[in-house]
Write an enzyme that holds these catalytic residues in place. Sequence first.
Site, short mmCIF file in Angstrom:
data_model
loop_
_atom_site.label_atom_id
_atom_site.label_comp_id
_atom_site.label_asym_id
_atom_site.label_seq_id
_atom_site.Cartn_x
_atom_site.Cartn_y
_atom_site.Cartn_z
N HIS A 113 -5.76 0.03 7.97
CA HIS A 113 -6.41 1.31 8.22
C HIS A 113 -6.51 2.14 6.94
O HIS A 113 -5.56 2.21 6.15
CB HIS A 113 -5.68 2.07 9.31
N GLU A 116 -3.86 4.85 5.82
CA GLU A 116 -2.47 4.40 5.88
C GLU A 116 -2.07 3.67 4.61
O GLU A 116 -1.26 2.74 4.60
CB GLU A 116 -2.28 3.52 7.12
N HIS A 264 1.68 -0.44 9.21
CA HIS A 264 0.80 0.70 9.50
C HIS A 264 1.64 1.97 9.39
O HIS A 264 2.84 1.92 9.10
CB HIS A 264 0.23 0.58 10.91
N GLU A 325 4.95 0.63 12.60
CA GLU A 325 4.40 1.97 12.38
C GLU A 325 5.43 2.75 11.56
O GLU A 325 6.35 3.37 12.09
CB GLU A 325 4.12 2.66 13.71
#
Length: 357
Positions: A113, A116, A264, A325
């Site tokens: 992404h 990120e 991420h 994450e």
Amino acid sequence: MVYTLYEVMPGDTFYRLALKFNSTIELIQNANGHIDPRNIPIGISIKIPILTSIVDTVTPYTSSITEEAVRRLSSQFEFISYTGIGKSVAGRDIYALKIGVGKKRVLVNASHHANESITTPVVLKFIEEYAIAYKNNGYVNNANANDIFERTTLYVVPLVNPDGVDLVNRAITRGMYYDTALEISKRYPDIPFPQGWKANIAGTDTNLSYPALWEKAREIKYAQGYTSPAPRDFVGIAPLSAPESKAMYDYTLLTDPQITVSFHTQGGEIYYKFLDKEPIGALRLAQKFAEVSGYNATQSPYTSSFAGYKDWFILQYNRPGFTIEAGYGANPLPMSDFDSIYPQCSNIITEALLFEI
């Protein structure tokens, strides 16, 4: 932290050892607090932390900074190789690094992404620290680098989405691709431009492009209003229609890894299943990741449970695949968060390399 073990010789001082091993007196003292620096016993084994210097951990990353780091790492360490695995929409190279000679294969990726990109220096810094530890017969996160090198081959794709990252970090500020992205963004005024951009430069979310119930992802995202190119959450016109995702797909088939780890941001969570599909060893390794990072091992939210890279890998191979994450806050996380994020992610990569399925 990278360190080597050293047997003290006559005449050694912390000052001399700091010069010899690219360390500092303070680091050596902190690593060996039980030793009087004015009277170091000869013959004992002490820890020498080693400083690293190639990977920039201050500047927001772009494709050119990433390429320079990749080339410098492979130049500095003859046992690191790199290759181009594909091209982005705008023709930028997508690189992969390789280190190690073992039969076990681990594939790590970052920056699917666009907002990120702090994950890119995270994985590059790990490569650097691991390489320095191996070169100095040392340790990375208390793991013997030589043992890891002989048992495992690590593949790292540090920047899956170079165009998107360049857009968010303002390496692309004009031209055809910028103009197209700007026009797309105007249809989504609630998503700030460019910092809210997650997709590739053409408006396809590169982590919603994999053949893992892609049609279900399309149904969900269309219902949310993402029916055409968008700053985020548009699944594309077909699975693997994003060239960046196709590059990751092809490279995964080529390397045939036993474990994959996708970095991420943010939320401090570890996703390890695809719906109810849980490969052997996945929960055990997710729990280990949680233990060394402080993150929470959990299930992906249902609306984000389809067409991701981790989802496809689990579906394709029935092997442990993870989405991490990293960090906390709002994307894009500032580079000032690097020092708090890096130890957690470094520990996770180390555990993936050590894990026996």
